[in-house]
Enzyme design. Structure first.
Site, PDB file in Angstrom:
ATOM      1  N   HIS A 187       4.270   7.376   7.037  1.00 36.96           N
ATOM      2  CA  HIS A 187       3.064   7.540   6.224  1.00 36.96           C
ATOM      3  C   HIS A 187       2.510   8.963   6.338  1.00 36.96           C
ATOM      4  O   HIS A 187       2.708   9.648   7.340  1.00 36.96           O
ATOM      5  CB  HIS A 187       2.008   6.457   6.529  1.00 36.96           C
ATOM      6  CG  HIS A 187       1.257   6.616   7.799  1.00 36.96           C
ATOM      7  ND1 HIS A 187       0.609   5.565   8.418  1.00 36.96           N
ATOM      8  CD2 HIS A 187       1.023   7.692   8.585  1.00 36.96           C
ATOM      9  CE1 HIS A 187       0.022   6.002   9.508  1.00 36.96           C
ATOM     10  NE2 HIS A 187       0.250   7.285   9.635  1.00 36.96           N
ATOM     11  N   GLU A 246       0.750   4.268   3.128  1.00 35.25           N
ATOM     12  CA  GLU A 246       1.773   3.494   3.826  1.00 35.25           C
ATOM     13  C   GLU A 246       3.024   3.339   2.960  1.00 35.25           C
ATOM     14  O   GLU A 246       2.975   3.582   1.743  1.00 35.25           O
ATOM     15  CB  GLU A 246       1.202   2.108   4.177  1.00 35.25           C
ATOM     16  CG  GLU A 246      -0.060   2.137   5.037  1.00 35.25           C
ATOM     17  CD  GLU A 246       0.192   2.544   6.490  1.00 35.25           C
ATOM     18  OE1 GLU A 246       1.247   3.130   6.810  1.00 35.25           O
ATOM     19  OE2 GLU A 246      -0.695   2.277   7.319  1.00 35.25           O
ATOM     20  N   ASP A 252      -8.591  11.266   5.124  1.00 31.48           N
ATOM     21  CA  ASP A 252      -8.899   9.840   5.063  1.00 31.48           C
ATOM     22  C   ASP A 252     -10.080   9.451   5.954  1.00 31.48           C
ATOM     23  O   ASP A 252     -10.561  10.241   6.763  1.00 31.48           O
ATOM     24  CB  ASP A 252      -7.660   9.008   5.451  1.00 31.48           C
ATOM     25  CG  ASP A 252      -6.895   9.589   6.638  1.00 31.48           C
ATOM     26  OD1 ASP A 252      -7.505  10.327   7.442  1.00 31.48           O
ATOM     27  OD2 ASP A 252      -5.697   9.310   6.773  1.00 31.48           O
ATOM     28  N   ASN A 312       6.161   5.354  10.662  1.00 30.07           N
ATOM     29  CA  ASN A 312       6.729   4.661   9.493  1.00 30.07           C
ATOM     30  C   ASN A 312       6.799   5.579   8.272  1.00 30.07           C
ATOM     31  O   ASN A 312       7.054   5.138   7.167  1.00 30.07           O
ATOM     32  CB  ASN A 312       5.918   3.402   9.160  1.00 30.07           C
ATOM     33  CG  ASN A 312       4.483   3.715   8.734  1.00 30.07           C
ATOM     34  OD1 ASN A 312       4.071   4.881   8.698  1.00 30.07           O
ATOM     35  ND2 ASN A 312       3.715   2.696   8.412  1.00 30.07           N
TER      36      ASN A 312
HETATM   37  P1  PGA Z   1      -0.849  10.744  15.217  1.00 26.34           P
HETATM   38  O1  PGA Z   1      -0.809  10.115  13.784  1.00 26.34           O
HETATM   39  O2  PGA Z   1      -1.145  12.188  15.001  1.00 26.34           O
HETATM   40  O3  PGA Z   1      -1.965  10.037  15.918  1.00 26.34           O
HETATM   41  O4  PGA Z   1       0.480  10.508  15.807  1.00 26.34           O
HETATM   42  C1  PGA Z   1      -0.185  10.815  12.747  1.00 26.34           C
HETATM   43  C2  PGA Z   1      -0.295   9.986  11.510  1.00 26.34           C
HETATM   44  O5  PGA Z   1      -0.356   8.753  11.630  1.00 26.34           O
HETATM   45  O6  PGA Z   1      -0.317  10.566  10.419  1.00 26.34           O
END
Ligand code: PGA
Length: 245
Positions: A138, A143, A67, A136
């Site tokens: 994702h 999302e 992304d 959450n």
């Molecule tokens: P993080 O994020 O590695 O910064 O915890 C993981 C994600 O949101 O996929």
């Protein structure tokens, strides 16, 4: 899904790097799917150390990142292009022309989504996708509520994601509100997936992934439908799985 338990973030990073290196050595032209965020930073450090020490080569490797934020150019320190250059690509022998990330400053973002999806397909798909998980649920920036059939698309980031990512910015108001992300069906087309989970703040997400139902309200749950997923999780993240009721 196979789950490997490790002690802590450092061990998760070492284990993940070992896993990736083995695949790169087996297939020097591998198509790697890469992730950003706090989770893979240690893994990338280990890959760099190995490259320096053992000379593992990435010259023929092609990468596709999950992304990119809409509105950020590659020279913006908070863009995922900058992150990847700064955390990995600048320190290994990869050909930058073979590193692909959606453009955050495309003239037409829908065209950019289509281009990215086609590009992955043209390369025969991703062989090994590295994933983190949001608290959450994702994956990428998909999302809760995202269709499992989604291809690369434009997303509006959830308030919890903006809040979680604000630590990388000067403040919450600086976090872009939109991004381009590989879709869930794009991710699911990867031949193999390596999911990294570390820390107390991910334990509920991991519990729900392992014990909850498969539902678009928790995007990572789709991984249960994938034939080849390995999870490397540390003790803090796994804690809730061990609670006996
Ligand atoms: P993080 O994020 O590695 O910064 O915890 C993981 C994600 O949101 O996929």
């Amino acid at each position: 899904m196979k789950i490997i338990e490790v002690k802590d973030y450092q061990q998760m990073s070492n284990k993940a790097a070992e896993y990736i290196i083995e695949k790169v050595v087996q297939n020097p032209s591998i198509k790697l799917g890469l992730a950003t965020g706090g989770t893979p930073i240690g893994t990338y450090k280990s890959l760099i150390e190995d490259h320096k020490k053992n000379g593992t080569s990435y010259q023929k490797v092609t990468t596709f990142n999950l992304d990119e934020y809409i509105g950020l150019a590659g020279d913006n320190k908070n863009s995922y292009r900058y992150f990847m250059d700064d955390q990995l690509f600048n320190y290994i022998d990869i050909n930058k022309a073979k590193t692909n990330i959606p453009s955050g400053i495309a003239a037409d973002f829908q065209d950019e989504c289509n281009r990215y999806e086609d590009l992955i397909a043209k390369h025969g798909g991703v062989d090994l996708q590295i994933l983190g998980i949001g608290s959450n649920g994702h994956i990428g920036f998909n999302e809760p509520g995202t269709s499992f059939a989604s291809k690369t698309h434009i997303v509006k980031l959830a308030p919890s994601t903006i809040q979680a990512n604000a630590r990388f910015f000067k403040g919450m108001e600086e976090v872009p509100t939109q991004a381009i992300t590989m879709g869930i069906s794009t991710i699911m087309k990867s031949k193999e997936i390596l999911l990294l989970v570390s820390g107390d703040n991910k334990k509920e997400a991991l519990y729900r992934l392992m014990n909850g139902e498969i539902s678009e309200s928790f995007p990572a749950s789709v991984l249960k439908n994938h034939p080849c997923v390995t999870i490397i999780a540390d003790k803090a993240a796994i804690a809730d799985l061990k609670v006996q009721c």
